[in-house]
Each structure stands twice: as C-alpha cells, then as structure tokens.
Design a protein around this motif. Structure first.
Motif, PDB file in Angstrom:
ATOM      1  N   MET A   1      44.258  42.129  49.052  1.00 16.65           N
ATOM      2  CA  MET A   1      43.738  40.961  49.732  1.00 16.65           C
ATOM      3  C   MET A   1      42.334  40.681  49.224  1.00 16.65           C
ATOM      4  SD  MET A   1      43.238  40.412  53.769  1.00 16.65           S
ATOM      5  CE  MET A   1      41.518  40.599  54.116  1.00 16.65           C
ATOM      6  N   THR A   2      42.024  39.449  48.914  1.00 16.53           N
ATOM      7  CA  THR A   2      40.691  39.108  48.434  1.00 16.53           C
ATOM      8  C   THR A   2      39.813  38.695  49.601  1.00 16.53           C
ATOM      9  OG1 THR A   2      41.425  36.879  48.002  1.00 16.53           O
ATOM     10  CG2 THR A   2      41.446  38.401  46.147  1.00 16.53           C
ATOM     11  N   VAL A   3      38.546  38.918  49.405  1.00 21.01           N
ATOM     12  CA  VAL A   3      37.564  38.562  50.420  1.00 21.01           C
ATOM     13  C   VAL A   3      36.716  37.444  49.857  1.00 21.01           C
ATOM     14  CG1 VAL A   3      35.601  39.389  51.748  1.00 21.01           C
ATOM     15  CG2 VAL A   3      37.531  40.904  51.313  1.00 21.01           C
ATOM     16  N   ALA A   4      36.657  36.337  50.544  1.00 17.89           N
ATOM     17  CA  ALA A   4      35.912  35.189  50.052  1.00 17.89           C
ATOM     18  C   ALA A   4      34.426  35.500  50.001  1.00 17.89           C
ATOM     19  CB  ALA A   4      36.159  33.979  50.936  1.00 17.89           C
ATOM     20  N   HIS A   5      33.808  35.129  48.914  1.00 21.70           N
ATOM     21  CA  HIS A   5      32.369  35.263  48.742  1.00 21.70           C
ATOM     22  C   HIS A   5      31.702  34.148  49.528  1.00 21.70           C
ATOM     23  CE1 HIS A   5      28.489  35.700  46.878  1.00 21.70           C
ATOM     24  NE2 HIS A   5      28.552  34.478  46.415  1.00 21.70           N
ATOM     25  N   ASP A  17      26.364  40.180  30.640  1.00 19.81           N
ATOM     26  CA  ASP A  17      25.559  39.663  31.753  1.00 19.81           C
ATOM     27  C   ASP A  17      26.216  39.994  33.092  1.00 19.81           C
ATOM     28  OD1 ASP A  17      23.662  38.546  30.027  1.00 19.81           O
ATOM     29  OD2 ASP A  17      24.662  36.598  29.992  1.00 19.81           O
ATOM     30  N   ALA A  18      27.524  39.840  33.155  1.00 18.48           N
ATOM     31  CA  ALA A  18      28.242  40.153  34.390  1.00 18.48           C
ATOM     32  C   ALA A  18      28.128  41.648  34.710  1.00 18.48           C
ATOM     33  CB  ALA A  18      29.703  39.735  34.279  1.00 18.48           C
ATOM     34  N   LEU A  19      28.251  42.501  33.696  1.00 17.39           N
ATOM     35  CA  LEU A  19      28.118  43.944  33.913  1.00 17.39           C
ATOM     36  C   LEU A  19      26.701  44.305  34.333  1.00 17.39           C
ATOM     37  CD1 LEU A  19      30.265  45.204  30.910  1.00 17.39           C
ATOM     38  CD2 LEU A  19      30.878  45.243  33.344  1.00 17.39           C
ATOM     39  N   ALA A  20      25.712  43.626  33.787  1.00 18.72           N
ATOM     40  CA  ALA A  20      24.323  43.860  34.198  1.00 18.72           C
ATOM     41  C   ALA A  20      24.134  43.476  35.660  1.00 18.72           C
ATOM     42  CB  ALA A  20      23.365  43.073  33.296  1.00 18.72           C
ATOM     43  N   THR A  21      24.797  42.400  36.093  1.00 20.15           N
ATOM     44  CA  THR A  21      24.734  42.004  37.500  1.00 20.15           C
ATOM     45  C   THR A  21      25.329  43.099  38.382  1.00 20.15           C
ATOM     46  OG1 THR A  21      24.824  39.654  36.947  1.00 20.15           O
ATOM     47  CG2 THR A  21      25.472  40.264  39.186  1.00 20.15           C
ATOM     48  N   LEU A  22      26.458  43.657  37.952  1.00 17.00           N
ATOM     49  CA  LEU A  22      27.056  44.767  38.703  1.00 17.00           C
ATOM     50  C   LEU A  22      26.070  45.914  38.846  1.00 17.00           C
ATOM     51  CD1 LEU A  22      30.662  45.049  37.225  1.00 17.00           C
ATOM     52  CD2 LEU A  22      30.076  44.658  39.610  1.00 17.00           C
ATOM     53  N   GLU A  76      34.525  39.343  43.449  1.00 25.30           N
ATOM     54  CA  GLU A  76      34.470  38.132  44.275  1.00 25.30           C
ATOM     55  C   GLU A  76      33.403  38.278  45.358  1.00 25.30           C
ATOM     56  OE1 GLU A  76      37.366  34.837  46.271  1.00 25.30           O
ATOM     57  OE2 GLU A  76      38.200  36.825  45.889  1.00 25.30           O
ATOM     58  N   ARG A  77      33.328  39.435  45.956  1.00 25.96           N
ATOM     59  CA  ARG A  77      32.321  39.671  46.995  1.00 25.96           C
ATOM     60  C   ARG A  77      30.911  39.494  46.431  1.00 25.96           C
ATOM     61  NH1 ARG A  77      33.727  44.745  48.718  1.00 25.96           N
ATOM     62  NH2 ARG A  77      35.446  43.837  49.848  1.00 25.96           N
ATOM     63  N   LEU A  78      30.719  39.856  45.160  1.00 21.96           N
ATOM     64  CA  LEU A  78      29.414  39.712  44.509  1.00 21.96           C
ATOM     65  C   LEU A  78      29.142  38.289  44.039  1.00 21.96           C
ATOM     66  CD1 LEU A  78      29.275  42.934  42.344  1.00 21.96           C
ATOM     67  CD2 LEU A  78      27.992  42.438  44.424  1.00 21.96           C
ATOM     68  N   GLY A  79      30.176  37.449  44.026  1.00 20.23           N
ATOM     69  CA  GLY A  79      29.985  36.075  43.562  1.00 20.23           C
ATOM     70  C   GLY A  79      30.207  35.893  42.077  1.00 20.23           C
ATOM     71  N   LEU A  80      30.806  36.888  41.416  1.00 19.88           N
ATOM     72  CA  LEU A  80      31.077  36.772  39.985  1.00 19.88           C
ATOM     73  C   LEU A  80      32.423  36.127  39.687  1.00 19.88           C
ATOM     74  CD1 LEU A  80      29.806  40.281  38.855  1.00 19.88           C
ATOM     75  CD2 LEU A  80      28.741  38.068  38.360  1.00 19.88           C
ATOM     76  N   VAL A  81      33.332  36.167  40.655  1.00 18.65           N
ATOM     77  CA  VAL A  81      34.690  35.658  40.499  1.00 18.65           C
ATOM     78  C   VAL A  81      35.036  34.878  41.753  1.00 18.65           C
ATOM     79  CG1 VAL A  81      37.119  36.413  40.414  1.00 18.65           C
ATOM     80  CG2 VAL A  81      35.413  37.568  39.010  1.00 18.65           C
ATOM     81  N   ARG A  82      35.901  33.904  41.639  1.00 22.09           N
ATOM     82  CA  ARG A  82      36.432  33.215  42.809  1.00 22.09           C
ATOM     83  C   ARG A  82      37.927  33.046  42.637  1.00 22.09           C
ATOM     84  NH1 ARG A  82      37.447  27.731  43.102  1.00 22.09           N
ATOM     85  NH2 ARG A  82      37.162  26.594  41.177  1.00 22.09           N
TER      86      ARG A  82
END
Length: 149
Positions: A1-5, A17-22, A76-82
C-alpha cells in the motif's frame, strides 16, 4: 500500500541527486533503491510496480516485487515519487515533479498526459457548478478515446 506524500514534491534531475536526497534524510541509498530510481528515470511513461520489478520488460535488472513496493512507499513519503490510479489495474508511478494531469480511456486503457493548466477550464466549470475543485493527477479524467467512441 502506498502512502500519499503530503508535502512538496522534490525535483531531482538525476539518480545521484535522488540518492543524495535519501542520504540527507538519514536513509540508506541501497542498491535496491538505486535500481528502482534508475528504472523510473529510464521509463518513458508512468509504470506499475510489477513493470519496475520486471526491469521495464527486461531492459533493466529484475527486482523483488515486495522490495519494490516497500521502496516506492519510502520514496513517495519523501516526495521523490508519486503514484496515481487508472480505471482498472495497479497504481502507476512517476518521479515527483511530473505534475501532469492524465486522460484515460476506460475501454482500451490508453493513457494520455496533458500539460499543467490544460484542464483548468474543466476545473473551473466543476467548481462553479458543484463547489468542488477536481484534480486529475491522482485519478485521471476518464472517458472514451477517439478510437473507442
């Protein structure tokens, strides 16, 4: 189940860049997360978790489906994916920052992205008539395409 950001989408132009954000959020940049991000960056359209796990139909290495779902939820929780939903079938995933609306054919399943603002007159009409401001980026505007009518 996904959790909406619920915050702002983070725009990351590259996998690194995405990995650096993580890492900046205190999370590991694991090989599973790197592969998932590489798959999303390589995809030319929104993709299901199943297609991600299959490596975009064999174009990239395969992944464990349960791991893909766990990592999609984290990203998704971090806002990197929707994600968004079509009429039938699984949710589809895109990189955050891709805030397009979508049109979907309920018969053939064709999915058509539309640029931001293209459906503003539709939103305005629904708002004026019903007092509801519709969004078409989580659930697309559904109908029949030209080929199916």
């Amino acid at each position: 189940m996904t959790v909406a950001h619920t915050g702002l989408a983070l725009s990351t132009p590259t996998v690194d860049d995405a990995l650096a954000t993580l890492r900046s959020k205190g999370l590991r940049a694991s090989s599973a997360r790197r592969l998932l991000l590489e798959t999303l960056f390589a995809a030319d359209e929104p993709v299901s978790a199943e297609r991600i796990a299959a490596g975009l139909d064999g174009r990239l290495p395969r992944s464990d489906l349960a791991s893909v779902y766990r990592n999609l939820e984290t990203l998704e929780r971090l806002g990197l994916v929707r994600h968004f939903h079509l009429v039938h079938g699984p949710g589809l995933y895109v990189l955050a920052g891709n805030e397009r609306d979508y049109l979907a054919c309920e018969r053939c399943g064709a999915l058509r992205p539309v640029m931001p603002g293209a459906l503003d007159d539709v939103r305005d009409a629904v708002w004026k008539r019903f007092g509801l401001r519709p969004r078409f980026n989580h659930y697309p505007l559904v109908g029949l395409c030209e080929d199916c009518t």
